[in-house]
Scaffold this motif. Structure first.
Motif, mmCIF file in Angstrom:
data_model
loop_
_atom_site.group_PDB
_atom_site.id
_atom_site.type_symbol
_atom_site.label_atom_id
_atom_site.label_comp_id
_atom_site.label_asym_id
_atom_site.label_seq_id
_atom_site.Cartn_x
_atom_site.Cartn_y
_atom_site.Cartn_z
ATOM 1 N N CYS A 149 -123.003 108.239 -124.144
ATOM 2 C CA CYS A 149 -121.658 107.142 -124.255
ATOM 3 C C CYS A 149 -122.351 105.613 -124.426
ATOM 4 N N VAL A 150 -123.225 105.341 -123.631
ATOM 5 C CA VAL A 150 -123.787 104.206 -124.085
ATOM 6 C C VAL A 150 -124.154 104.094 -125.742
ATOM 7 N N ALA A 151 -124.628 105.066 -126.101
ATOM 8 C CA ALA A 151 -125.165 105.046 -127.783
ATOM 9 C C ALA A 151 -124.038 104.942 -128.454
ATOM 10 N N LEU A 152 -122.661 105.714 -128.093
ATOM 11 C CA LEU A 152 -121.647 105.872 -128.836
ATOM 12 C C LEU A 152 -120.830 104.352 -128.904
ATOM 13 N N GLY A 153 -120.887 103.595 -127.763
ATOM 14 C CA GLY A 153 -120.431 102.343 -127.784
ATOM 15 C C GLY A 153 -121.219 101.336 -128.576
ATOM 16 N N ILE A 154 -122.445 101.442 -128.723
ATOM 17 C CA ILE A 154 -123.293 100.759 -129.448
ATOM 18 C C ILE A 154 -123.133 101.201 -130.930
ATOM 19 N N GLU A 155 -122.800 102.300 -131.372
ATOM 20 C CA GLU A 155 -122.798 102.841 -132.557
ATOM 21 C C GLU A 155 -121.099 102.240 -133.178
ATOM 22 N N LEU A 156 -120.196 102.257 -132.240
ATOM 23 C CA LEU A 156 -119.023 101.845 -132.640
ATOM 24 C C LEU A 156 -118.982 100.267 -132.958
ATOM 25 N N ALA A 157 -119.680 99.587 -132.049
ATOM 26 C CA ALA A 157 -119.509 98.181 -132.279
ATOM 27 C C ALA A 157 -120.450 97.630 -133.565
ATOM 28 N N LEU A 158 -121.522 98.740 -133.995
ATOM 29 C CA LEU A 158 -122.089 98.167 -134.952
ATOM 30 C C LEU A 158 -121.694 98.660 -136.399
ATOM 31 N N ASP A 159 -120.931 99.974 -136.246
ATOM 32 C CA ASP A 159 -120.628 100.458 -137.622
ATOM 33 C C ASP A 159 -119.049 100.615 -137.737
ATOM 34 N N GLY A 160 -118.533 100.356 -136.502
ATOM 35 C CA GLY A 160 -116.993 100.452 -136.463
ATOM 36 C C GLY A 160 -116.177 100.128 -137.721
ATOM 37 N N ALA A 161 -114.937 100.387 -137.743
ATOM 38 C CA ALA A 161 -114.127 99.944 -138.771
ATOM 39 C C ALA A 161 -113.208 98.926 -138.304
ATOM 40 N N TRP A 162 -113.588 97.668 -138.667
ATOM 41 C CA TRP A 162 -112.880 96.639 -137.839
ATOM 42 C C TRP A 162 -111.539 96.386 -138.641
ATOM 43 N N SER A 178 -108.750 98.297 -138.587
ATOM 44 C CA SER A 178 -107.696 98.628 -137.754
ATOM 45 C C SER A 178 -107.230 97.605 -136.534
ATOM 46 N N GLY A 179 -108.166 96.557 -136.532
ATOM 47 C CA GLY A 179 -107.682 95.600 -135.621
ATOM 48 C C GLY A 179 -108.896 95.398 -134.558
ATOM 49 N N ILE A 180 -109.208 94.096 -134.075
ATOM 50 C CA ILE A 180 -110.170 94.152 -133.186
ATOM 51 C C ILE A 180 -110.086 94.489 -131.615
ATOM 52 N N ALA A 181 -108.623 94.431 -131.295
ATOM 53 C CA ALA A 181 -108.252 94.985 -129.767
ATOM 54 C C ALA A 181 -108.565 96.336 -129.704
ATOM 55 N N PRO A 182 -108.271 97.387 -130.420
ATOM 56 C CA PRO A 182 -108.579 98.910 -130.222
ATOM 57 C C PRO A 182 -109.927 99.156 -130.136
ATOM 58 N N LEU A 183 -110.661 98.586 -131.191
ATOM 59 C CA LEU A 183 -112.254 98.816 -131.439
ATOM 60 C C LEU A 183 -112.971 98.195 -130.230
ATOM 61 N N LEU A 184 -112.613 97.029 -129.892
ATOM 62 C CA LEU A 184 -113.383 96.385 -128.879
ATOM 63 C C LEU A 184 -112.943 97.093 -127.222
ATOM 64 N N MET A 185 -111.750 97.725 -127.261
ATOM 65 C CA MET A 185 -111.435 98.387 -126.132
ATOM 66 C C MET A 185 -112.414 99.529 -126.049
ATOM 67 N N SER A 186 -112.520 100.369 -127.155
ATOM 68 C CA SER A 186 -113.335 101.411 -127.076
ATOM 69 C C SER A 186 -114.983 101.321 -126.834
ATOM 70 N N VAL A 187 -115.145 100.127 -127.628
ATOM 71 C CA VAL A 187 -116.834 99.664 -127.451
ATOM 72 C C VAL A 187 -116.971 99.472 -125.962
ATOM 73 N N ILE A 188 -116.013 98.605 -125.267
ATOM 74 C CA ILE A 188 -116.281 98.288 -123.877
ATOM 75 C C ILE A 188 -115.996 99.631 -123.028
ATOM 76 N N GLY A 189 -115.230 100.581 -123.308
ATOM 77 C CA GLY A 189 -114.833 101.650 -122.469
ATOM 78 C C GLY A 189 -116.047 102.516 -122.442
ATOM 79 N N CYS A 190 -116.660 102.862 -123.594
ATOM 80 C CA CYS A 190 -117.771 103.657 -123.967
ATOM 81 C C CYS A 190 -118.895 102.968 -123.164
ATOM 82 N N LEU A 191 -119.257 101.756 -123.288
ATOM 83 C CA LEU A 191 -120.371 101.118 -122.470
ATOM 84 C C LEU A 191 -120.339 101.292 -121.141
ATOM 85 N N ALA A 192 -119.085 100.686 -120.629
ATOM 86 C CA ALA A 192 -118.880 100.843 -118.967
ATOM 87 C C ALA A 192 -119.092 102.245 -118.515
ATOM 88 N N ALA A 193 -118.502 103.195 -119.000
ATOM 89 C CA ALA A 193 -118.245 104.628 -118.795
ATOM 90 C C ALA A 193 -119.784 105.112 -118.765
#
Length: 187
Positions: free
Chosen positions: A39-52, A54-69
């Motif tokens: 989950c931590v690796a997925l959060g880092i992957e989303l932060a680095l290679d995410g498609a920004w 679609s908006g910053i809020a959904p991606l930021l929530m996904s990154v924070i959610g993956c890292l926290a979980a």
């Protein structure tokens, strides 16, 4: 595990060991820890290679959610991969995981009894980890199997899974001058 396990068997006149050390391990806990690391690796992957785009809020929530979980799962499971129990002349100390946290220290002066429990299961306590149940007391459960239960002076019970728990109970009873199971008190 004791410091000098064959001392009593050979009838040595040396003083009994000053402390007892034991531990229990659950290798199964490494599997959830790997899921947390994923989950931590997925959060880092989303932060680095995410498609920004679609908006910053959904991606930021996904990154924070993956890292926290991931961090909660990772540290929550690694804390209960093993438990180390040390009993010395005046206290019992339980340390969990590689960092030794959570940690519990119980003065032997607060213990009124110690019992060997041949079978402790996570199901009886609601899972692995540091547990509390109103009708049973507090427990540190890292695996299925033997353990010990301490009756405390305030009426509560503390249970811990540990290898060679029968020897730990004998050690504690000797320190408290309690009778062995079915025996008379020692003078």
């Amino acid at each position: 595990m004791t410091d000098h396990p064959d001392q009593a068997a050979h009838g040595s006149s040396q003083a009994p060991p000053a402390e007892w050390n034991g531990r229990a391990t659950n290798r199964f806990q490494w599997l959830p820890a790997l899921a947390g690391a994923g989950c931590v690796a997925l959060g880092i992957e989303l932060a680095l290679d995410g498609a920004w785009t679609s908006g910053i809020a959904p991606l930021l929530m996904s990154v924070i959610g993956c890292l926290a979980a991931g961090l909660l799962i990772l540290f929550g499971t690694l804390a209960f991969v093993h438990v180390a129990v040390r009993v010395d002349g005046d206290s019992l100390e339980v340390r969990c995981g590689h960092a030794g946290l959570p940690r519990r220290r119980i003065l032997l002066s607060h213990v009124t009894g110690a019992e060997f429990v041949p079978r402790i299961t996570p199901r009886h306590w609601g899972g692995w980890g540091y547990r509390w149940r109103p009708e049973q007391g507090t427990a540190v459960v890292v695996r299925r199997g033997e353990g010990m239960a301490l009756r405390l002076g305030d009426g509560r019970t503390f249970t811990v899974t540990v290898d060679d728990a029968e020897e730990a109970v004998r050690f504690i009873r000797a320190r408290l001058h309690l009778p062995a199971a079915g025996g008379r008190p020692r003078d």
